[in-house]
Enzyme design. Structure first.
Site, PDB file in Angstrom:
ATOM      1  N   CYS A 175      46.777  23.728  45.623  1.00  0.00           N
ATOM      2  CA  CYS A 175      46.283  23.923  44.247  1.00  0.00           C
ATOM      3  C   CYS A 175      47.242  23.330  43.239  1.00  0.00           C
ATOM      4  O   CYS A 175      46.834  22.662  42.305  1.00  0.00           O
ATOM      5  CB  CYS A 175      46.044  25.401  43.988  1.00  0.00           C
ATOM      6  SG  CYS A 175      47.482  26.408  44.315  1.00  0.00           S
ATOM      7  N   GLU A 180      39.605  16.993  40.158  1.00  0.00           N
ATOM      8  CA  GLU A 180      40.618  17.453  41.117  1.00  0.00           C
ATOM      9  C   GLU A 180      40.259  16.868  42.488  1.00  0.00           C
ATOM     10  O   GLU A 180      39.271  17.261  43.104  1.00  0.00           O
ATOM     11  CB  GLU A 180      40.602  18.986  41.202  1.00  0.00           C
ATOM     12  CG  GLU A 180      41.658  19.527  42.135  1.00  0.00           C
ATOM     13  CD  GLU A 180      41.491  21.021  42.444  1.00  0.00           C
ATOM     14  OE1 GLU A 180      40.356  21.516  42.452  1.00  0.00           O
ATOM     15  OE2 GLU A 180      42.510  21.673  42.690  1.00  0.00           O
ATOM     16  N   LYS A 221      38.305  38.892  52.823  1.00  0.00           N
ATOM     17  CA  LYS A 221      37.328  37.934  53.333  1.00  0.00           C
ATOM     18  C   LYS A 221      37.929  36.536  53.256  1.00  0.00           C
ATOM     19  O   LYS A 221      38.055  35.946  52.184  1.00  0.00           O
ATOM     20  CB  LYS A 221      36.033  37.961  52.508  1.00  0.00           C
ATOM     21  CG  LYS A 221      34.922  37.185  53.206  1.00  0.00           C
ATOM     22  CD  LYS A 221      34.015  36.434  52.263  1.00  0.00           C
ATOM     23  CE  LYS A 221      34.548  35.128  51.771  1.00  0.00           C
ATOM     24  NZ  LYS A 221      34.570  34.044  52.749  1.00  0.00           N
ATOM     25  N   GLU A 268      42.880  32.735  40.675  1.00  0.00           N
ATOM     26  CA  GLU A 268      43.751  31.559  40.863  1.00  0.00           C
ATOM     27  C   GLU A 268      42.839  30.403  41.244  1.00  0.00           C
ATOM     28  O   GLU A 268      42.400  30.306  42.390  1.00  0.00           O
ATOM     29  CB  GLU A 268      44.766  31.820  41.982  1.00  0.00           C
ATOM     30  CG  GLU A 268      45.749  32.947  41.717  1.00  0.00           C
ATOM     31  CD  GLU A 268      46.817  32.589  40.692  1.00  0.00           C
ATOM     32  OE1 GLU A 268      46.784  31.476  40.139  1.00  0.00           O
ATOM     33  OE2 GLU A 268      47.681  33.445  40.444  1.00  0.00           O
TER      34      GLU A 268
END
Ligand code: NAD
Length: 470
Positions: free
Chosen positions: A277, A374, A170, A243
């Site tokens: 990331c 972040e 997905k 992750e």
């Protein structure tokens, strides 16, 4: 290759039961294409097909699995232009980066193909032999984000297939089209039901994480979603690889050769417009080099050509979506309001598209949003430090720990500091470099489990101990 995008369920290309939703080009805000909107019932059919296909796929000889992955790599290569083009249109990155992403997808597929699944002999004595085998898990669910959509799908899917699992994928609803193409490519090389893909805006992901037939979820995305997935996965004790987000710190030691490293620092902080990331997201610079390095970073930022990734010469594309764009605007405004000096950028570009120029913010520090959160966008806060121990403590004073870096001319000294950083990967004189043979993952709230290399491959298996009494 079809251009009207379809789900792949049990080997068939099908339309979504719930119609379609639009995929938007972040550079133009035009509709790229209509994406099929799957129902939960279609997810159930895909999972059942994957469960059925697993019965025979799990017994595929190793050599055949390897060949299948190489044939998939060949097909990705043959469709490289179409894949790169759709990535630019739906994700926004410049063409050279999209081509790099497709090249990475091929390289990772081939590397994964060649990995072996060992049988470990734990005892081999006169009366006993004990072997540790690794068996596939069953149906693996892959849930991916929008930043490196093709590459991350490949990172999830290839080791799953290589180890004899079947897959339901997905992709993010913001960048689903390249994954639909990838699934079509894979489907051409594997039996029906081995590779399925379902796209939808909401609900499909959470239905997957709670689905009792899915044995593992491999998820790349934000920490809050990772936490939700972990709760939901408890229903049948799914295996998880998570992750998640990071807020990577880089520490520039006083002896670092800033003339040489400024370009690399910039590129590793702003790769994919900062939407990576493991990009460098907080830069700690010793007082002695602070102003000089800031100046160099500004010069590199100002040399970027911001624009539509399809246009020749563009080095810097838009932010991928409105929510991320708004977050970047908010964080920079907050920094400005709290004494941050905006050295370049700092305002969205006028006109259509989510364009925000590369932005360097000085005179900010820990405790401010731009440093603590972040940003996942084209902004780099540069933070001054005096004592190295203080820089290490500030780098570690954070709930997440994906990557980190130390920059110095003295590798031995840098290594001592690097090993004190609380993160899954630490680079010396580099950052954000991921490689197929180097395990990659996070610590603390950046998740758990690793991808890549032998360790990453084995995460798609369950150990079985074979204890033989002769
Ligand atoms: P996100 O968590 O919002 O979405 C990721 C995926 O999860 C999407 O496919 C989304 O549809 C799906 N999803 C959302 N809610 C769900 C739920 N309740 N259950 C199951 N699935 C659900 O993340 P994003 O905004 O797409 O990506 C950005 C984030 O991803 C950043 O925090 C970034 O650091 C992180 N990221 C991490 C890595 C890594 O390797 N550690 C790599 C890339 C991105």
């Amino acid at each position: 290759m079809q251009t009207d995008h379809k789900l792949i369920i049990n080997g068939d290309s099908v339309t979504g039961d719930q119609g379609t939703f639009d995929v938007i080009n972040p550079a133009t805000l035009d509709v790229v294409a209509a994406c099929p909107y799957a129902s939960i019932a279609q997810l159930d059919v895909a999972v059942a097909a994957a469960e059925q296909a697993f019965k025979s796929w799990q017994h595929t000889p190793d050599a055949e699995l390897k060949q299948a992955l190489h044939r998939i790599a060949d097909r990705i290569e043959a469709n490289a232009d179409a894949l790169a083009s759709i990535i630019v249109q739906e994700q926004g990155k410049p063409m050279f980066l999209a081509q790099m992403e497709v090249g990475g997808a091929v390289a990772w597929t081939r590397y994964t193909a060649e990995l072996d699944i060992p049988v470990e002999v734990l005892e081999d004595s006169e009366h006993k032999r004990i072997e540790l085998h690794r068996k596939p898990l069953g149906v693996v669910g892959s849930i991916t984000p929008w930043n490196w959509p093709l590459m991350i799908a490949v990172w999830h899917i290839m080791p799953a297939l290589r180890t004899g699992n079947t897959v339901v994928a997905k992709p993010s609803g913001l960048t689903p089209l390249n994954t639909l193409m990838l699934a079509e490519i894979i489907n051409a090389e594997v039996p029906a039901g081995v590779m399925n893909v379902v796209t939808g805006e909401q609900g499909i992901g959470s239905a997957m994480t709670g689905h009792n037939t899915i044995r593992k979820i491999v998820f790349t995305g934000s920490t809050p979603t990772g936490q939700t997935i972990m709760r939901s996965a408890a229903s049948n004790l799914k295996r998880l690889t998570l992750e998640l987000g990071g807020n990577d710190a880089g520490i520039i030691l006083p002896d670092a050769d800033i003339d040489n490293i400024a370009e690399t620092i910039f590129q590793t902080a702003f790769i994919n417009m900062g939407q990576t990331c493991a990009a460098l997201k907080r830069l700690y610079v010793h007082d002695s080099q602070y102003d000089a390095l800031c100046q160099k970073l500004v010069a590199i930022a100002q040399a970027q050509t911001v624009g539509n990734g399809m246009d020749e010469g563009v080095t810097f594309g838009p932010v991928q979506n409105k929510a991320q764009f708004d977050l970047v605007c908010d964080l920079v405004d907050d920094a400005r309001a709290n004494g941050g000096r905006i050295l370049c950028g700092g305002e969205p570009l006028k006109g259509k598209g989510y364009f925000y120029p590369p932005t360097i913010v000085a005179d900010v520090t820990d405790g401010q949003r731009i440093v603590d959160e972040e940003q996942f966008g084209p902004v780099l806060p540069v933070i001054r430090y005096h004592e190295i121990d203080d820089a290490i403590a500030r780098a570690n004073a954070c709930d997440v720990g994906l990557g980190g870096s130390v920059w110095s001319a003295d590798i031995e000294q840098a290594q001592k500091i690097a090993l004190q950083l609380e993160c899954g990967t630490v680079w010396i004189n580099g950052h954000a470099e991921v490689l197929p043979h180097a395990p990659f993952g996070g610590c603390k709230m950046s998740g758990f489990g690793v991808e890549f290399g032998q360790e990453g491959l084995l995460e798609y298996t369950v150990p079985q101990t074979l204890n033989i009494n002769r």
